[in-house]
Design a protein around this motif. Structure first.
Motif, short mmCIF file in Angstrom:
data_model
loop_
_atom_site.label_atom_id
_atom_site.label_comp_id
_atom_site.label_asym_id
_atom_site.label_seq_id
_atom_site.Cartn_x
_atom_site.Cartn_y
_atom_site.Cartn_z
N TRP A 53 128.90 2.64 -8.71
CA TRP A 53 127.56 2.17 -8.33
C TRP A 53 127.21 0.80 -8.91
CZ3 TRP A 53 124.48 4.19 -4.70
CH2 TRP A 53 124.74 5.49 -4.26
N ASP A 54 127.67 0.52 -10.14
CA ASP A 54 127.26 -0.72 -10.81
C ASP A 54 128.33 -1.80 -10.77
OD1 ASP A 54 125.07 0.79 -11.42
OD2 ASP A 54 125.32 0.73 -13.59
N ARG A 55 129.56 -1.41 -10.42
CA ARG A 55 130.69 -2.34 -10.47
C ARG A 55 130.90 -2.87 -11.89
NH1 ARG A 55 131.13 -0.03 -6.33
NH2 ARG A 55 131.38 -0.90 -4.24
N VAL A 56 130.70 -2.01 -12.87
CA VAL A 56 130.93 -2.34 -14.27
C VAL A 56 132.02 -1.41 -14.79
CG1 VAL A 56 129.95 -2.52 -16.58
CG2 VAL A 56 128.55 -3.09 -14.59
N LYS A 57 133.02 -1.98 -15.45
CA LYS A 57 134.14 -1.20 -15.95
C LYS A 57 133.90 -0.83 -17.41
CE LYS A 57 139.19 -1.17 -16.36
NZ LYS A 57 140.44 -1.95 -16.13
N TYR A 58 133.88 0.47 -17.69
CA TYR A 58 133.74 0.97 -19.06
C TYR A 58 134.97 1.78 -19.42
CZ TYR A 58 128.70 -0.04 -18.67
OH TYR A 58 127.47 -0.65 -18.52
N ASP A 59 135.21 1.90 -20.71
CA ASP A 59 136.16 2.86 -21.25
C ASP A 59 135.37 4.05 -21.74
OD1 ASP A 59 139.10 3.19 -22.32
OD2 ASP A 59 137.78 3.83 -23.97
N ILE A 60 135.99 5.23 -21.80
CA ILE A 60 135.21 6.40 -22.24
C ILE A 60 134.72 6.23 -23.68
CG2 ILE A 60 136.33 7.98 -20.63
CD1 ILE A 60 137.83 9.15 -23.06
N SER A 61 135.38 5.39 -24.47
CA SER A 61 134.92 5.15 -25.84
C SER A 61 133.62 4.36 -25.88
CB SER A 61 135.99 4.42 -26.65
OG SER A 61 136.24 3.12 -26.11
N ASP A 62 133.23 3.77 -24.74
CA ASP A 62 131.97 3.02 -24.64
C ASP A 62 130.79 3.93 -24.31
OD1 ASP A 62 133.39 0.59 -24.95
OD2 ASP A 62 133.84 0.55 -22.80
N ILE A 63 131.06 5.21 -24.06
CA ILE A 63 130.04 6.14 -23.57
C ILE A 63 129.67 7.16 -24.64
CG2 ILE A 63 129.45 7.77 -21.74
CD1 ILE A 63 130.20 4.93 -20.73
N VAL A 64 128.37 7.37 -24.82
CA VAL A 64 127.87 8.45 -25.68
C VAL A 64 126.85 9.24 -24.87
CG1 VAL A 64 126.56 9.04 -27.75
CG2 VAL A 64 128.25 7.22 -27.84
N LEU A 65 127.05 10.54 -24.74
CA LEU A 65 126.12 11.40 -24.01
C LEU A 65 124.98 11.83 -24.93
CD1 LEU A 65 128.66 13.67 -22.06
CD2 LEU A 65 127.82 11.37 -21.50
N THR A 66 123.79 11.97 -24.36
CA THR A 66 122.60 12.25 -25.17
C THR A 66 121.71 13.30 -24.51
OG1 THR A 66 121.32 10.48 -24.09
CG2 THR A 66 122.58 9.87 -26.05
N HIS A 67 120.77 13.81 -25.30
CA HIS A 67 119.78 14.78 -24.80
C HIS A 67 118.68 14.02 -24.06
CE1 HIS A 67 121.39 18.10 -27.31
NE2 HIS A 67 121.69 17.13 -28.13
N GLY A 68 119.00 13.45 -22.93
CA GLY A 68 118.05 12.65 -22.18
C GLY A 68 118.02 11.23 -22.71
N VAL A 69 117.38 10.34 -21.95
CA VAL A 69 117.28 8.94 -22.35
C VAL A 69 116.39 8.79 -23.58
CG1 VAL A 69 116.33 6.70 -21.64
CG2 VAL A 69 117.86 7.94 -20.12
N GLY A 70 115.39 9.67 -23.73
CA GLY A 70 114.52 9.60 -24.91
C GLY A 70 115.32 9.72 -26.20
#
Length: 436
Positions: free
Chosen positions: A118-135
């Motif tokens: 959707w964004d045409r941005v390339k990330y590695d999974i190490s760049d991602i942190v999942l959270t309890h909502g955006v808050g």
């Protein structure tokens, strides 16, 4: 048997005698909450509770357009694949345990694939942190990026008008909050000169919310490039709150990270708005760091992620299916919000004493009150209170967003409900306004 008297004598020779306690003094309870609690109040929830504490004086059915919850009426059913995937995770029984604190490999890879598509941005999974909502993602990020005042002075730039939770989450930290204006006459795009002036050597981040809550704006590509130029000049990273990403209709949404070749961008997104499931409390952080200058932020995000042991394991299991939702489903949702935007824009334009710009993103319309037209109503809070009492319509005063003199309408109802809302607002304005 040991000589107890001898042991006692030896012990008293090495330890001072215990002081006698004054039994006449009485110690009082002194249980106190931190002062940060008072500074961390959520004005949206408090205003909702205050205005709706009493029943309206009219007999009309109450309509709540205060909270940005697309499930309240509801606006549209969630993606069928999302429901099926969660049900499968529950019934399968294999998704009930602890996961990596930053999120499972499969779930983070699904986020990588989603933003790549959707964004045409390339990330590695190490760049991602999942959270309890955006808050919670914001809370995590603020905690990582803002140092204690005893160590280093710092400030952060926030938009005005802006989402009230930003300030509430920063209340227990030591950063100075500096507000930059969003300009109504420019479709609520930012005051660039103001951002440039506010940045200094102590600025830790600029927060950009696009599409905007409460303004309903969608920044142009050039406006975003201009913000990046200033951030690059001052060498300040950007926190991009894009929870409403791709929820636009007048023009395409431009992800900020897709434009940056130098400035670190930490993007926040999640399921609550675009996927219409706010109660699932599922969000994520994505770090785009083109020059590799934000490695400490990346490590900090991962460290803080492990403090909370990650978000709901069932949703993590279902996430690949959820994020693979077909574009046609999104189109159905956006078409409904756009119709509501048109109903509100036309209706507000015909209401005496009110005006608004046509919203082009998110799910809000921000309405300006001409206070001179309502001599019996002193401010936006009084306007919202009287509107609820007389017409049973709850809207959120602009004061909640740092912008007195306005109110926010949520574009999240069936169209026939919104037509009813506009009729009630027009009736209220006809009753209270004074025309020239």
């Amino acid at each position: 048997m040991p000589d107890l008297q001898l042991i006692a004598a030896q012990d008293s020779s090495t330890h001072p005698p215990v002081k006698e306690v004054n039994v006449g003094s009485k110690r009082e309870w002194n249980v106190r909450a931190s002062p940060a609690v008072g500074r961390s109040r959520n004005p949206i929830r408090e205003t909702l509770a205050s205005i709706t504490a009493n029943q309206p004086s009219c007999s009309k059915t109450p309509i709540n357009l205060g909270l940005g919850d697309p499930t309240h009426y509801p606006l549209h059913p969630p993606p069928p694949a999302a429901i099926e995937a969660v049900a499968k995770a529950v019934i399968g029984g294999g998704s009930n345990g602890y996961l990596n604190g930053v999120g499972s490999t499969e779930a983070r890879q699904a986020v990588v694939d989603y933003h790549g598509r959707w964004d045409r941005v390339k990330y590695d999974i190490s760049d991602i942190v999942l959270t309890h909502g955006v808050g919670q993602g914001l809370d995590l990020l603020f905690s990582v990026m803002i140092p204690p005042a005893s160590v280093e002075r710092s400030n952060i730039l926030l938009p005005r008008p802006g989402f009230a939770q930003y300030t509430a989450l920063l209340a227990n930290l030591d950063a100075e909050i500096r507000y930059y204006d969003c300009v109504e006459e420019k479709d609520w795009e930012v005051d660039l000169e103001m951002i440039d002036t506010l940045c200094d050597e102590n600025t830790r981040a600029i927060l950009v919310n696009n599409p905007s809550n409460p303004c309903g704006s969608n920044y142009s590509r050039q406006a975003l490039k201009d913000i990046l130029e200033i951030a690059d000049k001052h060498k300040v990273p950007i926190i991009a709150d894009e929870i409403y990403g791709h929820m636009t209709w007048s023009s395409p949404f431009t992800p900020l990270a897709s434009l940056s070749t130098s400035v670190p961008i930490i993007t926040l997104s999640g399921l609550s708005k675009r996927f219409l499931v706010p109660g699932w409390r599922f969000g994520w952080l994505c770090l785009h760091d083109p020059l590799g200058v934000a490695s400490s932020i990346k490590s900090g995000m991962q460290c803080w992620g492990n403090r909370f042991m990650g978000p709901n394991s069932l949703i993590q299991s279902a996430l690949p299916s959820i994020l693979a939702t077909e574009p046609e489903w999104y189109d159905e949702v956006i078409n409904k919000i756009e119709l509501l935007a048109k109903i509100v824009y036309q209706g507000i334009s015909d209401a005496p004493g009110l005006s608004t710009t046509f919203p082009s993103g998110a799910m809000y319309s921000f309405v300006k009150i001409d206070t001179a037209a309502f001599p019996s109503i002193r401010d936006d809070v009084a306007f919202a209170t009287a509107l609820y009492d007389e017409q049973a319509v709850f809207v959120l005063p602009g004061l909640c967003f740092g912008m007195p003199g306005y109110f926010r309408i949520v574009l999240g109802t069936p169209s026939e409900v919104m037509v009813d809302v506009i009729g009630r607002i027009q009736e209220f304005c006809d009753e209270h306004s004074v025309r020239d």
